[in-house]
Design an enzyme around this catalytic site. Structure first.
Site, PDB file in Angstrom:
ATOM      1  N   ARG A 224       0.885  -1.238  -0.014  1.00 31.44           N
ATOM      2  CA  ARG A 224      -0.142  -0.103   0.001  1.00 31.44           C
ATOM      3  C   ARG A 224       0.975   1.148   0.018  1.00 31.44           C
ATOM      4  O   ARG A 224       1.464   1.701   0.878  1.00 31.44           O
ATOM      5  CB  ARG A 224      -0.839  -0.113   1.248  1.00 31.44           C
TER       6      ARG A 224
ATOM      7  N   HIS B 140      -3.273   4.336   4.725  1.00 31.69           N
ATOM      8  CA  HIS B 140      -4.789   3.429   4.658  1.00 31.69           C
ATOM      9  C   HIS B 140      -5.986   4.102   4.165  1.00 31.69           C
ATOM     10  O   HIS B 140      -6.427   3.436   3.195  1.00 31.69           O
ATOM     11  CB  HIS B 140      -4.872   3.114   6.198  1.00 31.69           C
TER      12      HIS B 140
ATOM     13  N   TYR C 210       4.156   5.239  11.367  1.00 32.63           N
ATOM     14  CA  TYR C 210       4.602   3.874  11.944  1.00 32.63           C
ATOM     15  C   TYR C 210       5.221   3.151  10.834  1.00 32.63           C
ATOM     16  O   TYR C 210       5.682   1.952  10.840  1.00 32.63           O
ATOM     17  CB  TYR C 210       3.224   3.005  12.040  1.00 32.63           C
TER      18      TYR C 210
HETATM   19  C1  LIG Z   1     -14.893  -5.716  11.863  1.00 33.28           C
HETATM   20  C2  LIG Z   1     -14.022  -4.508  11.954  1.00 33.28           C
HETATM   21  N1  LIG Z   1     -13.151  -4.235  12.606  1.00 33.28           N
HETATM   22  C3  LIG Z   1     -12.249  -2.962  12.513  1.00 33.28           C
HETATM   23  C4  LIG Z   1     -12.556  -2.347  11.572  1.00 33.28           C
HETATM   24  C5  LIG Z   1     -11.540  -0.978  11.451  1.00 33.28           C
HETATM   25  N2  LIG Z   1     -10.557  -1.199  10.206  1.00 33.28           N
HETATM   26  C6  LIG Z   1     -11.105  -0.716   8.993  1.00 33.28           C
HETATM   27  S1  LIG Z   1      -9.639  -1.058   8.004  1.00 33.28           S
HETATM   28  C7  LIG Z   1      -9.169  -1.872   9.091  1.00 33.28           C
HETATM   29  C8  LIG Z   1      -7.799  -2.683   8.562  1.00 33.28           C
HETATM   30  C9  LIG Z   1      -8.050  -3.768   7.612  1.00 33.28           C
HETATM   31  O1  LIG Z   1      -6.646  -4.298   7.185  1.00 33.28           O
HETATM   32  P1  LIG Z   1      -6.684  -5.078   5.751  1.00 33.28           P
HETATM   33  O2  LIG Z   1      -7.633  -6.466   5.900  1.00 33.28           O
HETATM   34  O3  LIG Z   1      -5.058  -5.458   5.664  1.00 33.28           O
HETATM   35  O4  LIG Z   1      -7.039  -4.270   4.656  1.00 33.28           O
HETATM   36  P2  LIG Z   1      -6.499  -3.024   3.867  1.00 33.28           P
HETATM   37  O5  LIG Z   1      -7.040  -1.748   4.468  1.00 33.28           O
HETATM   38  O6  LIG Z   1      -4.947  -2.929   4.206  1.00 33.28           O
HETATM   39  O7  LIG Z   1      -6.566  -3.221   2.459  1.00 33.28           O
HETATM   40  C10 LIG Z   1      -9.540  -2.020  10.269  1.00 33.28           C
HETATM   41  C11 LIG Z   1      -9.199  -2.871  11.510  1.00 33.28           C
HETATM   42  C12 LIG Z   1     -13.439  -2.459  10.652  1.00 33.28           C
HETATM   43  N3  LIG Z   1     -13.824  -1.773   9.723  1.00 33.28           N
HETATM   44  N4  LIG Z   1     -14.213  -3.886  10.825  1.00 33.28           N
END
Ligand SMILES: Cc1ncc(C[n+]2csc(CCOP(=O)(O)OP(=O)(O)O)c2C)c(N)n1
Ligand SMILES: [Mg+2]
Length: 391
Positions: free
Chosen positions: A285, A289, A298
């Protein structure tokens, strides 16, 4: 774009694995285009499957055009958020090849279940790129028709869409729509962080034991917001599949050709009735985020620079140039199209009407309810109380 049906050959799952090092020196990574833009004829997956593509020059150029357009529209959306025109944006910067490669590997009948970042797949499905911008501007609920485009709604709840995809895929096979070359397959997108969610692991179990025609497509972009990959797993993610009873493969997610090849192969296995599989698209990425995140808190700059050298668009451009598949006029034309489309996107976002507040009650239930009617009436009276005031 790539409408052909390249020979994605399979030597069968029981073929003896041949150790073949890709140009990255990583034997685990399926790669057909190196960061320097060198083509690799074929690459062997961990189960012995041999991956290759055979695109026409026009199809190669089409993939490049997709990559550039998707990146440009994404950059425009980030700029719109910075100018206060969107509430939030989740950029796909760096992940274009994983998304375009897998998105173009889908056949018309295949169903996709995205997260909130799959703007490249959405583009490949033929959905107007304005659609997610309405959602992120907060003026609508991102309402494209999933059945029309075979692309479900964006899902913010991490991992939830893998369960939806599993149920959908089980339905596809119960309807008898698998088992032939023109059968249906389903793909579920999720991130590296999502692999720690119960929903994703439950999906793996159900898809496996019900032999669902489902491809789990994990974009491992190395982070879940600020949490690095080593906080999710002690083994390469694709190896998790083995414990659930289906094959897993790690592909260079910055290589559009390899991403296409592994996805097409996995989808075809699924549509033929051979069950689920897991693809780990190893990528990065490059941006934050979302626009509400500051990654400098970080991660270090040198890490980002190392991945810049693996850029998915630069390697495709180097390949097209070296092979004389495209010339300067072509690249200028693509850039001009990207510029025009992004200006058009911006104009249309700025022209989006604000919805009447009372419309928030409109789509809660398909046929409404007395309680909802009462809430709507109360809210309308409340809004009317402001009429004639200065606010
Ligand atoms: C069930 C849930 N827990 C926490 C969140 C908060 N949250 C949003 S994005 C994220 C990280 C996701 O990381 P990843 O699966 O690696 O996807 P990326 O955003 O890196 O594409 C979190 C913890 C959420 N949206 N849903
Ligand atoms: Mg991630």
């Amino acid at each position: 774009m790539a409408k052909g049906d390249p020979g994605v050959s399979s030597r069968g799952r029981r073929a003896a694995p041949r150790s073949r090092k890709g140009a990255t020196g990583d034997p685990q990574l399926v790669q057909l285009l190196t960061p320097e833009g060198e083509r690799i004829e074929s690459a062997t997956g961990p189960d012995g499957t041999e991956y290759r593509v055979d695109f026409t020059d026009e199809e190669y150029r089409g993939l490049y055009r997709d990559l550039v357009l998707v990146r440009k529209l994404d950059a425009e959306a980030t700029a719109l958020q910075r100018q206060g025109e969107l509430g939030l944006w989740a950029s796909l910067l760096g992940q274009e090849a994983a998304q375009v490669g897998s998105g173009r590997a889908l056949r018309a009948q295949d169903m996709a279940f995205p997260t909130y970042r799959e703007h490249g797949v959405l583009y490949c499905r033929g959905i107007d790129p304005i659609m997610p911008l309405g959602l992120f501007r907060g003026v609508d609920q991102g309402g494209w028709d999933p059945n029309e485009f075979k692309f479900n709604m964006y899902t913010i709840v991490i991992g939830a869409q893998t369960l939806h995809a599993t149920g959908y895929a089980m339905g596809v096979s119960m309807d008898g729509k698998t088992g032939t070359e023109d059968g249906e397959a389903v793909i579920a997108y999720f991130g590296d962080g999502a692999t720690s969610q119960g929903d994703v692991n439950e999906s793996f179990v159900w898809a496996s034991v019900f032999n669902a025609p489902l491809v789990f497509f994990c974009q491992n972009n190395q982070y879940a917001i600020s949490e690095p990959l080593e906080r999710q797993t002690r083994v390469p993610l694709y190896q998790r599949a083995g414990g659930f009873g289906f094959p897993g493969v790690r592909v260079d997610g910055n290589d559009v050709l390899a991403s296409y090849a592994v996805t097409r192969h996995a989808l075809d296995n699924a549509r033929l009735g051979q069950g689920p599989s897991l693809i780990e698209a190893y990528t990065y990425r490059m941006g934050a985020h979302t626009t509400s995140d500051d990654p400098t808190r970080y991660r270090i700059a040198s890490e980002v620079e190392a991945w810049q050298a693996k850029d998915p668009i630069a390697r495709m451009k180097a390949f097209l140039t070296k092979q004389q598949i495209a010339d300067a006029d072509f690249f200028a034309d693509v850039d001009e199209q990207a510029r025009t489309e992004s200006v058009h996107l911006r104009e249309r976002v700025l022209a989006m009407p604000n919805p009447e507040p009372v419309t928030m009650f409109d789509h809660v239930y398909p046929t409404g309810s007395p309680e909802l009617d009462e809430q709507r009436a109360q809210f309308s009276r409340y809004m009317e109380s402001f009429e004639g005031s200065a606010h």
